[in-house]
Motif scaffolding. Structure first.
Motif, PDB file in Angstrom:
ATOM      1  N   THR A  35       0.845  -1.186   0.000  1.00 43.43           N
ATOM      2  CA  THR A  35       0.000   0.000   0.000  1.00 43.43           C
ATOM      3  C   THR A  35       0.885   1.242   0.000  1.00 43.43           C
ATOM      4  OG1 THR A  35      -1.883   1.071   1.075  1.00 43.43           O
ATOM      5  CG2 THR A  35      -0.186   0.145   2.528  1.00 43.43           C
ATOM      6  N   ASN A  36       0.242   2.404  -0.026  1.00 44.34           N
ATOM      7  CA  ASN A  36       0.958   3.684  -0.019  1.00 44.34           C
ATOM      8  C   ASN A  36       1.862   3.835  -1.245  1.00 44.34           C
ATOM      9  OD1 ASN A  36       1.372   6.214   1.206  1.00 44.34           O
ATOM     10  ND2 ASN A  36       3.311   5.526   2.104  1.00 44.34           N
ATOM     11  N   PHE A  37       1.434   3.248  -2.365  1.00 40.88           N
ATOM     12  CA  PHE A  37       2.211   3.325  -3.605  1.00 40.88           C
ATOM     13  C   PHE A  37       1.727   4.473  -4.485  1.00 40.88           C
ATOM     14  CE2 PHE A  37       3.084  -1.358  -3.083  1.00 40.88           C
ATOM     15  CZ  PHE A  37       4.476  -1.251  -3.094  1.00 40.88           C
ATOM     16  N   GLU A  38       2.613   4.898  -5.352  1.00 37.35           N
ATOM     17  CA  GLU A  38       2.266   5.734  -6.489  1.00 37.35           C
ATOM     18  C   GLU A  38       2.930   5.130  -7.722  1.00 37.35           C
ATOM     19  OE1 GLU A  38       3.705   9.634  -5.794  1.00 37.35           O
ATOM     20  OE2 GLU A  38       5.799   9.029  -5.576  1.00 37.35           O
ATOM     21  N   ILE A  39       2.404   5.454  -8.898  1.00 43.54           N
ATOM     22  CA  ILE A  39       2.960   4.901 -10.129  1.00 43.54           C
ATOM     23  C   ILE A  39       4.120   5.770 -10.592  1.00 43.54           C
ATOM     24  CG2 ILE A  39       2.492   4.368 -12.549  1.00 43.54           C
ATOM     25  CD1 ILE A  39      -0.376   3.693 -11.708  1.00 43.54           C
ATOM     26  N   ALA A  40       5.301   5.142 -10.691  1.00 38.29           N
ATOM     27  CA  ALA A  40       6.501   5.868 -11.099  1.00 38.29           C
ATOM     28  C   ALA A  40       6.749   5.762 -12.603  1.00 38.29           C
ATOM     29  CB  ALA A  40       7.715   5.342 -10.339  1.00 38.29           C
ATOM     30  N   GLY A  41       6.152   4.750 -13.225  1.00 46.15           N
ATOM     31  CA  GLY A  41       6.354   4.598 -14.655  1.00 46.15           C
ATOM     32  C   GLY A  41       5.561   3.442 -15.226  1.00 46.15           C
ATOM     33  N   ILE A  42       5.318   3.487 -16.523  1.00 46.58           N
ATOM     34  CA  ILE A  42       4.603   2.441 -17.247  1.00 46.58           C
ATOM     35  C   ILE A  42       5.396   2.099 -18.505  1.00 46.58           C
ATOM     36  CG2 ILE A  42       2.531   1.869 -18.581  1.00 46.58           C
ATOM     37  CD1 ILE A  42       1.977   1.851 -15.641  1.00 46.58           C
ATOM     38  N   LYS A  43       5.605   0.823 -18.744  1.00 46.04           N
ATOM     39  CA  LYS A  43       6.278   0.376 -19.958  1.00 46.04           C
ATOM     40  C   LYS A  43       5.416  -0.662 -20.662  1.00 46.04           C
ATOM     41  CE  LYS A  43      10.975   1.069 -18.134  1.00 46.04           C
ATOM     42  NZ  LYS A  43      12.249   0.386 -17.780  1.00 46.04           N
ATOM     43  N   GLU A  44       5.397  -0.624 -21.975  1.00 44.34           N
ATOM     44  CA  GLU A  44       4.629  -1.582 -22.767  1.00 44.34           C
ATOM     45  C   GLU A  44       5.479  -2.109 -23.915  1.00 44.34           C
ATOM     46  OE1 GLU A  44       1.405   1.416 -23.309  1.00 44.34           O
ATOM     47  OE2 GLU A  44       0.103  -0.308 -22.905  1.00 44.34           O
ATOM     48  N   ARG A  45       5.272  -3.349 -24.287  1.00 46.58           N
ATOM     49  CA  ARG A  45       5.959  -3.884 -25.455  1.00 46.58           C
ATOM     50  C   ARG A  45       5.199  -5.094 -25.986  1.00 46.58           C
ATOM     51  NH1 ARG A  45      10.763  -8.161 -24.759  1.00 46.58           N
ATOM     52  NH2 ARG A  45      10.098  -9.169 -22.837  1.00 46.58           N
ATOM     53  N   THR A  46       5.488  -5.443 -27.235  1.00 45.42           N
ATOM     54  CA  THR A  46       4.945  -6.631 -27.892  1.00 45.42           C
ATOM     55  C   THR A  46       6.100  -7.544 -28.262  1.00 45.42           C
ATOM     56  OG1 THR A  46       2.995  -5.492 -28.757  1.00 45.42           O
ATOM     57  CG2 THR A  46       3.706  -7.473 -29.917  1.00 45.42           C
ATOM     58  N   PHE A  47       5.908  -8.853 -28.065  1.00 45.41           N
ATOM     59  CA  PHE A  47       6.968  -9.821 -28.376  1.00 45.41           C
ATOM     60  C   PHE A  47       6.370 -10.935 -29.219  1.00 45.41           C
ATOM     61  CE2 PHE A  47       9.669 -13.501 -27.622  1.00 45.41           C
ATOM     62  CZ  PHE A  47      10.945 -12.965 -27.704  1.00 45.41           C
ATOM     63  N   ASP A  48       7.097 -11.340 -30.265  1.00 45.50           N
ATOM     64  CA  ASP A  48       6.628 -12.413 -31.137  1.00 45.50           C
ATOM     65  C   ASP A  48       7.846 -13.147 -31.700  1.00 45.50           C
ATOM     66  OD1 ASP A  48       4.361 -12.586 -34.030  1.00 45.50           O
ATOM     67  OD2 ASP A  48       5.118 -14.122 -32.669  1.00 45.50           O
ATOM     68  N   ASP A  49       8.031 -14.372 -31.294  1.00 43.77           N
ATOM     69  CA  ASP A  49       9.186 -15.137 -31.737  1.00 43.77           C
ATOM     70  C   ASP A  49       8.805 -16.612 -31.776  1.00 43.77           C
ATOM     71  OD1 ASP A  49      11.777 -15.660 -32.535  1.00 43.77           O
ATOM     72  OD2 ASP A  49      12.543 -15.834 -30.491  1.00 43.77           O
ATOM     73  N   THR A  50       9.546 -17.396 -32.523  1.00 42.08           N
ATOM     74  CA  THR A  50       9.339 -18.846 -32.581  1.00 42.08           C
ATOM     75  C   THR A  50      10.657 -19.532 -32.262  1.00 42.08           C
ATOM     76  OG1 THR A  50       7.588 -18.648 -34.229  1.00 42.08           O
ATOM     77  CG2 THR A  50       8.652 -20.799 -34.026  1.00 42.08           C
ATOM     78  N   TRP A  51      10.600 -20.504 -31.347  1.00 40.26           N
ATOM     79  CA  TRP A  51      11.812 -21.209 -30.942  1.00 40.26           C
ATOM     80  C   TRP A  51      11.599 -22.716 -31.051  1.00 40.26           C
ATOM     81  CZ3 TRP A  51      11.432 -24.200 -26.388  1.00 40.26           C
ATOM     82  CH2 TRP A  51      10.293 -23.959 -25.605  1.00 40.26           C
ATOM     83  N   GLU A  52      12.701 -23.463 -31.018  1.00 35.28           N
ATOM     84  CA  GLU A  52      12.653 -24.902 -31.248  1.00 35.28           C
ATOM     85  C   GLU A  52      12.938 -25.669 -29.958  1.00 35.28           C
ATOM     86  OE1 GLU A  52      15.380 -27.883 -33.806  1.00 35.28           O
ATOM     87  OE2 GLU A  52      14.382 -26.308 -34.990  1.00 35.28           O
ATOM     88  N   GLN A  53      12.052 -26.615 -29.636  1.00 38.14           N
ATOM     89  CA  GLN A  53      12.253 -27.452 -28.455  1.00 38.14           C
ATOM     90  C   GLN A  53      13.336 -28.504 -28.700  1.00 38.14           C
ATOM     91  OE1 GLN A  53       9.072 -28.522 -25.556  1.00 38.14           O
ATOM     92  NE2 GLN A  53       7.865 -28.730 -27.413  1.00 38.14           N
ATOM     93  N   VAL A  54      14.049 -28.853 -27.632  1.00 39.36           N
ATOM     94  CA  VAL A  54      14.995 -29.966 -27.711  1.00 39.36           C
ATOM     95  C   VAL A  54      14.221 -31.266 -27.876  1.00 39.36           C
ATOM     96  CG1 VAL A  54      16.818 -31.225 -26.481  1.00 39.36           C
ATOM     97  CG2 VAL A  54      16.680 -28.733 -26.314  1.00 39.36           C
ATOM     98  N   TRP A  55      13.132 -31.409 -27.128  1.00 41.28           N
ATOM     99  CA  TRP A  55      12.253 -32.563 -27.269  1.00 41.28           C
ATOM    100  C   TRP A  55      10.851 -32.149 -26.849  1.00 41.28           C
ATOM    101  CZ3 TRP A  55       9.610 -34.441 -23.020  1.00 41.28           C
ATOM    102  CH2 TRP A  55      10.093 -34.039 -21.761  1.00 41.28           C
ATOM    103  N   GLY A  56       9.869 -32.908 -27.266  1.00 42.40           N
ATOM    104  CA  GLY A  56       8.486 -32.583 -26.920  1.00 42.40           C
ATOM    105  C   GLY A  56       7.559 -32.968 -28.045  1.00 42.40           C
TER     106      GLY A  56
END
Length: 385
Positions: A75-96
């Motif tokens: 409690t007793n907080f104030e907002i010091a900053g806001i950050k936004e971003r979008t992420f989009d990537d494709t990666w390969e599993q070792v197994w699965g």
């Protein structure tokens, strides 16, 4: 008169602008807009809520911590900053079961700071995926040299609707080795994650965590109605987490599906874990296996010798036959060696033999039989320490 009116109007506009309060509500939606997390700061106290389409999943739910000596950070907080971003990537599993995994989310980072002299900072990172949502706390390095003792995490999950929950009890003797129960959320006690819920809203939900590193694992405690609260597994003295200078919690995850099978095809938790750091993975050879094990944990068989002995030559051959039939290439056998008794946990250090077979179990006969049926044996040893 016109000049005076213009000046007065300008002063009024400036006054209104100066009095305008900083926004205290923010939201982030998943790439397709399916899931949405809303953050709010009311009277200095942070909370969040979650929706899926037109359906509310979580009503406003609390956030924060309690440190040693009842020192609260919620409690007793104030907002010091806001950050936004979008992420989009494709990666390969070792197994699965799926080789390529898409990691696509929108992120909102809320940077909070206390209003008092301490002015401690706490960041909350929210990520919205199309198969669920997640968030974690980041307590950044801020010149605190003393040890940090976390006594409680105040995160709650205030479910909009009740539903059928598949659960196992937390803090039990066998930890995760129980059959799942199926009861309404509103009747639960303290349970392990993952906790899977068939909500009355029609949605399928699963609550868990990801990227658990240098932090206490979580359980979920039912508080009232359909509200669950994070209950970190403590040290013997009641402290939940000991750290210094800074910390990151694991991700608190909620997988959300229109139907139960959507949870199976969700890779949200994998995407929130750290990437693989093993450079050469050629030696990793995944396989499927059965086990003469689970039936002993649920009381059908015993680990020790007797009428209900689980690891016998006869049972092993039956399992091998079935493994061959369903194309499973390994069989795990536990309890095959001498030394198992109902009091094994107390005496195992002194009584286990890792070379002598239990009565009714012939290791050579079993391994020869397995070889003829193209099944490999995994011989499990319990150290008892």
């Amino acid at each position: 008169m016109k000049t005076k009116f213009f000046i007065a109007s300008a002063v009024a506009l400036v006054t209104i602008a100066c009095q305008k309060e900083q926004p205290t509500q923010f939201e982030v939606a998943s790439p397709e807009g399916v899931n949405k997390i809303s953050f709010s700061l009311e009277s200095g106290a942070p909370s969040y809520s979650v929706t899926h389409g037109e359906k509310t999943v979580l009503n406003p739910s609390k956030l924060g911590f309690v440190f040693k000596n009842a020192d609260s950070l919620n409690t007793n907080f104030e907002i010091a900053g806001i950050k936004e971003r979008t992420f989009d990537d494709t990666w390969e599993q070792v197994w699965g079961e799926k080789k390529e995994i898409r990691n696509n989310y929108n992120e909102l980072v809320v940077e909070l700071q206390e209003k008092d002299e301490a002015k401690r900072k706490l960041n909350i990172e929210f990520r919205a995926f199309d198969d669920g949502v997640a968030f974690r706390y980041v307590f950044p390095e801020q010149g605190i040299k003393d040890s940090i003792f976390i006594m409680d995490e105040l995160t709650t999950f205030n479910l909009k609707d009740d539903g059928k929950a598949w659960w196992i009890p937390a803090y039990g003797e066998q930890r995760y080795e129980y059959l799942f129960n199926n009861d309404p959320v509103s009747t639960l006690d303290t349970v392990h994650t993952p906790l899977t819920i068939e909500s009355k809203s029609g949605l399928s939900l699963s609550f868990h965590e990801a990227n658990l590193v240098d932090f206490a694992s979580t359980t979920l405690a039912h508080t009232e109605g359909t509200t669950l609260k994070t209950d970190l597994v403590p040290w013997a003295d009641g402290v939940k987490v000991r750290t210094t200078e800074s910390f990151k919690t694991p991700w608190r995850t909620i997988q959300i599906g229109e139907k139960p099978t959507d949870l199976i095809t969700s890779y949200l938790i994998l995407n929130l874990n750290e990437p693989n750091k093993i450079e050469d993975t050629s030696w990793i050879k995944p396989f499927k296996y059965l086990g003469i094990w689970w039936a002993m944990h649920i009381g059908k068989y015993t680990f020790w010798e007797g009428e209900k002995q689980g690891a016998t030559t006869k049972h092993a051959k039956e399992y091998i036959d079935f493994a061959e039939k369903v194309d499973i290439d390994h069989l795990l056998i536990e309890g095959w060696n001498k030394g198992w008794t109902p009091d094994w946990y107390k005496n195992a250090m002194h009584q286990f033999s890792f070379t002598k077979e239990a009565d009714n179990f012939d290791l050579e006969e079993v391994t020869d039989y397995a070889k003829r049926h193209n099944v490999r044996i995994i011989g499990y040893h319990e150290p008892g320490s």
